[in-house]
Scaffold this active site. Structure first.
Site, PDB file in Angstrom:
ATOM      1  N   LYS A 179       0.858  -1.208   0.000  1.00 32.95           N
ATOM      2  CA  LYS A 179       0.000   0.000   0.000  1.00 32.95           C
ATOM      3  C   LYS A 179       0.888   1.251   0.000  1.00 32.95           C
ATOM      4  CE  LYS A 179      -3.642  -2.716   2.002  1.00 32.95           C
ATOM      5  NZ  LYS A 179      -4.899  -2.772   2.728  1.00 32.95           N
ATOM      6  N   GLY A 232      -7.733  -5.056   6.810  1.00 33.53           N
ATOM      7  CA  GLY A 232      -7.146  -4.281   7.900  1.00 33.53           C
ATOM      8  C   GLY A 232      -7.958  -4.250   9.186  1.00 33.53           C
ATOM      9  N   HIS A 252      -8.329  -2.765  -6.603  1.00 32.28           N
ATOM     10  CA  HIS A 252      -8.318  -2.926  -5.142  1.00 32.28           C
ATOM     11  C   HIS A 252      -9.416  -2.039  -4.543  1.00 32.28           C
ATOM     12  CE1 HIS A 252      -7.109  -2.726  -0.972  1.00 32.28           C
ATOM     13  NE2 HIS A 252      -6.396  -3.816  -1.178  1.00 32.28           N
ATOM     14  N   GLU A 276     -11.322 -10.333  -1.696  1.00 27.56           N
ATOM     15  CA  GLU A 276     -11.062  -9.589  -0.466  1.00 27.56           C
ATOM     16  C   GLU A 276     -12.370  -8.977   0.040  1.00 27.56           C
ATOM     17  OE1 GLU A 276      -6.706  -8.215  -0.227  1.00 27.56           O
ATOM     18  OE2 GLU A 276      -7.734  -6.753  -1.452  1.00 27.56           O
ATOM     19  N   GLY A 290      -1.736  -7.455   3.165  1.00 28.24           N
ATOM     20  CA  GLY A 290      -1.449  -6.030   3.324  1.00 28.24           C
ATOM     21  C   GLY A 290      -0.589  -5.805   4.555  1.00 28.24           C
ATOM     22  N   GLY A 291      -1.246  -5.705   5.716  1.00 28.04           N
ATOM     23  CA  GLY A 291      -0.535  -5.445   6.970  1.00 28.04           C
ATOM     24  C   GLY A 291       0.638  -6.393   7.202  1.00 28.04           C
TER      25      GLY A 291
END
Ligand code: PGA
Length: 231
Positions: free
Chosen positions: A8, A163, A85, A157, A215-216
């Site tokens: 990101k 998140g 996304h 997703e 992501g994270g």
């Protein structure tokens, strides 16, 4: 398994250089794809991981200020690109028609699109998530040949999972994966949304999953290594 890392809008130049050093120590049988922030793409120098982008222009080269087109990405050895996304759908108002244009251009430049699809919590509650997922896929692949469609990787997703640490049940995920498979029976499908080293034991029970979009977790290399060991 395919493991795609979505940085990101994170990591300064110095942070990214240090991060690459950490990633270079990853030794795994899984297919790794790193999608850095665009500005860091030219710094990528790893051979244990493939390079991806987080976005590509809807247009070819020309008067499109601020855009990066697929030919430019390819010239930096980008082989994969996220498309649609949910953060870009929401913040940049990307539509499914836009994803269709991006996919067309990416495939023409030999970059594998990773098409992100997923429903909001509201769409799930109102039970129109199936229609949402179908529309996101069918519009994105409009006008493509079967051979071209086969090249696309799908990332499911659920938007409310990204998140947040909230993950749907395996049954809920499998139901959506089967909807995707009813349209695209042979395409690879990734799951994304709060996947981490703790919940992977449950997620990996889903046979229909071909990999993960992280992501994270992409930013925490120690935990990422644990995750890779578990899949
Ligand atoms: P997350 O993000 O793993 O931090 O939930 C996934 C994504 O947005 O691709």
């Amino acid at each position: 398994m395919i493991v795609a890392l979505n940085n990101k809008s994170n990591l300064t130049k110095e942070e990214f250089i240090k991060y690459l050093e950490e990633l270079s120590t990853i030794n795994t049988k899984h297919k790794m794809i790193l999608c850095p922030s665009s500005i860091n793409i030219s710094l990528f120098n790893l051979d244990n991981i493939s390079l991806g982008a987080q976005n590509a222009s809807n247009n070819v080269a020309g008067a499109h200020t601020g855009e990066i087109n697929s030919k430019q990405l390819k010239s930096y050895n980008v082989d994969y690109c996220l498309v649609g996304h949910s953060e870009r759908r929401e913040e940049q108002h990307i539509t499914s028609q836009d994803t269709n244009k991006k996919i067309r251009l990416l495939i023409d430049d030999n970059i594998t699109p990773i098409l992100c699809v997923g429903e909001t919590k509201e769409q799930r509650i109102h039970n129109n998530y199936k229609a949402v997922i179908k529309e996101e896929i069918l519009t994105a692949i409009e006008g493509l040949s079967d051979k071209e469609v086969e090249k696309i990787i799908i990332a499911y997703e659920p938007i409310y999972s990204i998140g947040t640490g909230i993950i749907p049940s395996n049954e809920e995920i499998i139901e959506v994966l089967n909807i995707i498979k009813s349209i695209l029976p042979t395409n690879k499908i990734l799951y994304g949304g709060s996947a981490n080293e703790d919940n992977i034991d449950t997620l990996k029970e889903i046979d229909e999953i071909d990999g993960f979009l992280l992501g994270g977790l992409s930013l925490k290399v120690d935990k990422l290594k644990l995750f890779l060991e578990k899949i």
